[in-house]
Design a protein around this motif. Structure first.
Motif, PDB file in Angstrom:
ATOM      1  N   ASN A   1       0.837  -1.193   0.000  1.00 32.47           N
ATOM      2  CA  ASN A   1       0.000   0.000   0.000  1.00 32.47           C
ATOM      3  C   ASN A   1       0.879   1.252   0.000  1.00 32.47           C
ATOM      4  OD1 ASN A   1      -2.397   1.375  -0.118  1.00 32.47           O
ATOM      5  ND2 ASN A   1      -2.929   1.138   2.037  1.00 32.47           N
TER       6      ASN A   1
ATOM      7  N   PRO B   1      -7.810   0.885   3.430  1.00 28.77           N
ATOM      8  CA  PRO B   1      -7.721  -0.071   4.536  1.00 28.77           C
ATOM      9  C   PRO B   1      -9.059  -0.264   5.229  1.00 28.77           C
ATOM     10  CG  PRO B   1      -6.782   2.037   5.189  1.00 28.77           C
ATOM     11  CD  PRO B   1      -7.181   2.173   3.754  1.00 28.77           C
ATOM     12  N   ASN B   2      -9.263  -1.463   5.746  1.00 30.62           N
ATOM     13  CA  ASN B   2     -10.407  -1.727   6.602  1.00 30.62           C
ATOM     14  C   ASN B   2     -10.146  -1.144   7.986  1.00 30.62           C
ATOM     15  OD1 ASN B   2     -11.792  -3.291   4.583  1.00 30.62           O
ATOM     16  ND2 ASN B   2     -10.325  -4.952   5.007  1.00 30.62           N
ATOM     17  N   ASP B   3     -11.177  -1.147   8.816  1.00 31.47           N
ATOM     18  CA  ASP B   3     -11.045  -0.544  10.147  1.00 31.47           C
ATOM     19  C   ASP B   3      -9.964  -1.208  10.986  1.00 31.47           C
ATOM     20  OD1 ASP B   3     -13.033   1.221   9.523  1.00 31.47           O
ATOM     21  OD2 ASP B   3     -14.637   0.092  10.516  1.00 31.47           O
TER      22      ASP B   3
ATOM     23  N   SER C   1      -6.355  -4.027   7.909  1.00 28.71           N
ATOM     24  CA  SER C   1      -6.152  -4.924   6.780  1.00 28.71           C
ATOM     25  C   SER C   1      -6.539  -4.208   5.485  1.00 28.71           C
ATOM     26  CB  SER C   1      -6.988  -6.197   6.947  1.00 28.71           C
ATOM     27  OG  SER C   1      -8.381  -5.878   6.996  1.00 28.71           O
TER      28      SER C   1
ATOM     29  N   GLY D   1      -8.369  -3.436   2.025  1.00 33.95           N
ATOM     30  CA  GLY D   1      -9.665  -3.676   1.414  1.00 33.95           C
ATOM     31  C   GLY D   1      -9.604  -3.519  -0.089  1.00 33.95           C
ATOM     32  N   GLU D   2     -10.471  -2.694  -0.642  1.00 28.61           N
ATOM     33  CA  GLU D   2     -10.563  -2.549  -2.090  1.00 28.61           C
ATOM     34  C   GLU D   2      -9.580  -1.507  -2.626  1.00 28.61           C
ATOM     35  OE1 GLU D   2     -14.212   0.714  -2.298  1.00 28.61           O
ATOM     36  OE2 GLU D   2     -14.619  -1.412  -2.680  1.00 28.61           O
TER      37      GLU D   2
END
Length: 594
Positions: free
Chosen positions: A209, A238-240, A243, A245-246
């Motif tokens: 990322n 990023p997810n909360d 990790s 995400g899209e």
């Protein structure tokens, strides 16, 4: 190219003998329990191993291979990904990052030494962690708690990298005319649309990322620079839980094919309604971004210093090994058919110029780093304010003077090599190419000169110059009993008086001549630089005399100080003469006469 060896003795001498930075650290609540001389030594010893054994050996091959661009993806040279992972695992990406988020939290006076080593090893490689450090600082100072918790641990660990996305195709230095837009969304995010150019590390394969800090304008933005906001726009959202995400709606449109820093990806970045989140207050993006510019511009200056150190090491080794011609009788080796080129006066002139400017530059970068530390950690308000004033004055000098003289040193090194300095085999020409960009990005050196003379000196009616003048005058007063340095003391006093004299003259003339500041700004910045180095060289020389018995290598330091005053400081006389000419000779020609 000679194997790089970090100048650890000189770094320790400057840090601890000349500037006694440990005393500052012990007075700072945030540093007292984590930083002392022994700890600093251990950190820099390990940093030297990283620079010497991990980064430097790959530099020339990486330059030859460069980065590649295929279908929107950038691939870095062989070994870069593995080396960056090893760097990150050692904690070296987050050396200055807040310990709350997993960083080392090193003071700038210390991290400047690490940065120099990394830049000497390979400027291209150094840019990936370097830009990440700047992005970390900006988010830490201005981001919300939510943004900091989500992004900073991953960035400080080196799992994610960062960029700064300022420049656009039609807007170079003039950021007030950027066209990138940020449209509010119902979920609290913003849709970011626009194109940014010259984005260092905008796309690469080192991490999963990349966190972009993007300047854009809200729909209700005022005109000009007062309407710019700052947004964090990740490559992958990023997810909360941190990790990935899209993928976000952004892409690398192309990479630049450059004169140097071939292993650094310089990207055109397209944002097509990408999700972003506001950093700080609306319309306050430029001040937020510029809070870390003092650090970043010193960092760019250190690129010039790092290249100069590598150039000196290369040229010195070559000069000792290259047997050609005969020296004067006093220097001739009568048992050999020829002497090393080190006996020749012009070679010595170039090597000693490189040595004097590089060691002076190391003292200067450390001194500016100490001012940044005092501005941040100073024990009282007066200390912090005075350091702030020194930082404001010295930052443009650090960026421009270190890179101007850094290029000069790499060219001297190339000249020592002769024809071998012009061919790729020896690696010296890479230093010339890599260093050249440092005079251009992060604000061209001409812009730095305008900032120094126009905004800082004339803008303050000379007030920002006073803390520097006071410090040097106090030092000169303390030196009055050191008869061995009477001549150099008088030279420094004369140079300081000349600086103050032309400053007063420019303040007087600026109201009547609107061209004068831009006409003489570069010469003025160089004048300040040479006076700063003279002050620091005299400080180093007097300390070296005190420490020479326990550190015999400091005898060379004393001799180099003599060389600086004899052969380099006289440059100020020509600069003063050029400044006194004002704008007249520059504006004699009509446009069609060029």
């Amino acid at each position: 190219m000679a194997d790089y060896r970090a100048p650890r003795d000189d770094m320790d001498f400057v840090l601890h003998d000349v500037f006694n930075v440990s005393a500052d650290w012990q007075q700072a609540e945030e540093l007292a329990d984590m930083m002392d001389e022994d700890t600093a030594t251990a950190i820099l010893d390990e940093a030297a191993k990283v620079a010497e054994n991990l980064i430097a050996p790959l530099s020339r091959a990486a330059d030859e291979q460069g980065v590649s661009f295929t279908e929107g993806k950038v691939t870095t040279p062989d070994g870069f990904k593995q080396n960056f992972k090893q760097l990150a695992e050692g904690g070296w990406v987050g050396v200055t990052a807040n310990p709350e988020f997993g960083g080392m939290g090193l003071p700038k006076s210390l991290s400047a030494q690490y940065e120099e080593m990394l830049c000497s090893a390979d400027i291209s490689f150094s840019l990936y962690p370097g830009l990440t450090s700047g992005a970390i600082m900006t988010l830490d100072l201005h981001g919300s708690d939510e943004l900091k918790q989500l992004y900073l641990p991953k960035m400080a660990s080196g799992e994610w990298t960062g960029t700064m996305c300022l420049t656009e195709p039609h807007a170079g230095t003039d950021l007030g005319i950027i066209k990138s837009k940020a449209i509010p969304e119902s979920d609290g995010s913003y849709a970011i649309t626009g194109t940014k150019i010259f984005i260092t590390g905008g796309e690469h394969d080192l991490t999963d990322n990349i966190v972009h800090l993007v300047l854009a304008k809200l729909p209700d933005a005022p005109a000009g620079t007062k309407g710019i906001s700052l947004f964090v726009v990740p490559k992958v959202i990023p997810n909360d839980d941190g990790s990935l995400g899209e993928a976000n709606s952004l892409s690398c449109g192309s990479i630049e094919h450059k004169m140097g820093i071939h292993a650094s990806a310089t990207c055109v970045m397209n944002f097509d309604g990408a999700k972003g989140w506001l950093v700080g207050e609306p319309h306050r993006g430029l001040p937020a971004m510029f809070t870390m510019m003092n650090y970043e511009r010193l960092g760019v200056g250190i690129q010039g210093l790092g290249a100069a150190e590598r150039s000196y090491q290369n040229a010195l080794e070559y000069a000792k090994d290259r047997i050609q011609g005969r020296g004067a009788k006093a220097t001739r080796d009568n048992n050999a058919e020829a002497d090393s080129i080190l006996v020749h006066g012009d070679v010595r002139r170039m090597l000693l110029t490189m040595k004097a400017m590089t060691e002076g530059g190391r003292a200067f970068s450390t001194w500016v780093g100490q001012q940044l530390d005092r501005a941040k950690y100073g024990a009282d308000e007066q200390t912090r304010q005075q350091a702030d004033a020194m930082v404001a004055l010295l930052t443009p000098v650090a960026k421009a003077f270190l890179t101007d003289t850094g290029l000069e040193s790499t060219i001297h090194g190339q000249q020592v090599f002769g024809g071998h300095g012009y061919v790729r085999e020896w690696g010296q020409e890479q230093l010339v190419r890599d260093t050249r960009i440092a005079q251009i990005y992060e604000g061209t050196n001409g812009i730095q000169a305008l900032d120094l003379l126009g905004r800082k000196v004339c803008g303050s009616q000379g007030k920002l110059l006073e803390p520097f003048t006071q410090e040097v005058n106090e030092f000169l007063a303390q030196m009055s009993s050191k008869h061995d340095w009477n001549a150099e003391r008088a030279q420094l006093q004369q140079a300081l008086d000349s600086l103050n004299g032309v400053s007063a003259e420019l303040l007087q003339k600026a109201g009547a001549d609107e061209n004068i500041i831009s006409a003489v700004a570069v010469e003025y910045l160089h004048l300040v630089g040479y006076v700063c180095y003279a002050y620091l060289w005299l400080r180093m020389a007097t300390v070296a005399e005190q420490k020479q018995a326990e550190k015999p290598y400091l005898g060379a330091k004393i001799k180099t100080a003599k060389f600086y005053f004899a052969r380099i400081l006289p440059r100020v006389n020509a600069l003063v003469a050029a400044i006194k000419d004002g704008s007249e000779s520059l504006y004699l020609h009509d446009e069609d006469e060029f």
